[in-house]
Design a protein around this motif. Structure first.
Motif, short mmCIF file in Angstrom:
data_model
loop_
_atom_site.label_atom_id
_atom_site.label_comp_id
_atom_site.label_asym_id
_atom_site.label_seq_id
_atom_site.Cartn_x
_atom_site.Cartn_y
_atom_site.Cartn_z
N LYS A 140 33.33 43.64 48.72
CA LYS A 140 34.10 44.82 48.38
C LYS A 140 34.03 45.09 46.87
N GLU A 141 34.35 46.31 46.48
CA GLU A 141 34.33 46.67 45.07
C GLU A 141 35.70 46.51 44.43
N HIS A 142 36.61 45.88 45.14
CA HIS A 142 37.94 45.60 44.62
C HIS A 142 38.28 44.16 45.00
N THR A 143 39.34 43.65 44.40
CA THR A 143 39.73 42.27 44.68
C THR A 143 40.92 42.23 45.64
N MET A 144 40.99 41.15 46.38
CA MET A 144 42.05 40.97 47.37
C MET A 144 43.22 40.21 46.75
N ASP A 145 44.42 40.68 47.00
CA ASP A 145 45.63 40.02 46.52
C ASP A 145 46.05 38.96 47.52
#
Length: 254
Positions: A39-44
């Motif tokens: 993904k192009e974002h990070t997972m919280d």
């Protein structure tokens, strides 16, 4: 009764029997790192509330035991970080805000460095404010949450252990941030003493001196010049920088 896990968990990061629901995109992933890889974002990790059993496929509130088939999702489980993994003597550090590989009794949290450090250096390490809240100065990857262990240098800065090892293999012994020697160099300096003693300079340069600045003790001074290294007269370090031109003795006419 728990049996063989039906769904393949193709995760190289952790050993677990469930997937985590990423609230950011509504998809299931074996771990946050698997998510971040695609993904192009990070997972919280802290926002996880739902997991999916890899044996029976049941979606359920985050916990360490499947409510339907009874399989244990991880030998170690942290309800804060939602970390499921094999038992590596992990512990959750409230100061760091995440889980660390233990055992816990071998580590202490330095509230100045804001990081867990080994008990061996509790009384000798040099504090650097929030030292782990930056990237490794070699690979430029995160230090604080990295799964790669770190080395604490004499100056207090941190490097990933693999980066530290690679630097040594390439002959680099200075901290990339402050150029202080990364570790105790006494034996290395002694070997250099012996090498210099066996490698005299040409006669014209044997009395030459040069001003140097010592990167280890911060002292300046005039020392004998040698192409193999200039030794600090204060601390004996060869981790020095030339701070001026050569001073040559006067030449006497024949």
């Amino acid at each position: 009764m728990a049996g063989a896990v039906k769904e393949e968990a193709s995760c190289t990061h952790y050993k677990r029997h469930c997937k985590l629901l990423a609230k950011c995109c509504g998809e299931f992933f074996v771990c946050r790192l698997c998510h971040d890889d695609v993904k192009e974002h990070t997972m919280d990790r802290f926002a996880v509330t739902t997991v999916k059993c890899l044996q029976c496929g049941t979606e359920q509130p985050a916990a360490n035991v499947c409510k339907d088939c009874g399989i244990v999702f991880g030998e170690y489980y942290c309800s804060i970080c939602h970390l499921f993994d094999a038992d590596k003597k992990q512990f959750h550090c409230c100061g760091c805000g995440i889980c660390r590989v233990g055992p816990k009794e071998n580590y202490f949290h330095c509230f100045t460095c804001n990081f867990c450090l080994h008990n061996d250096i509790k009384d000798t390490h040099k504090c650097v404010q929030n030292v782990s809240r930056q990237n490794c100065s070699v690979c430029m990857e995160d230090l604080h949450t990295s799964r790669t262990s770190v080395n604490t240098l004499l100056c207090g800065h941190l490097l990933h252990r693999t980066c530290y090892s690679d630097m040594w293999k390439r002959g680099f012994y200075r901290c990339p941030l402050c150029v202080h020697s990364m570790t105790y160099m006494h034996d290395f300096w002694k070997d250099l003493d012996d090498e210099i003693a066996m490698t005299p300079m040409p006669e014209a340069y044997q009395s030459a001196t040069v001003m140097i600045f010592c990167n280890d003790c911060q002292e300046k001074g005039s020392v004998p010049f040698h192409v193999l290294g200039m030794k600090c007269s204060s601390c004996g370090s060869y981790n020095t920088s030339q701070d001026g031109g050569l001073s040559m003795p006067p030449q006497h006419p024949c």
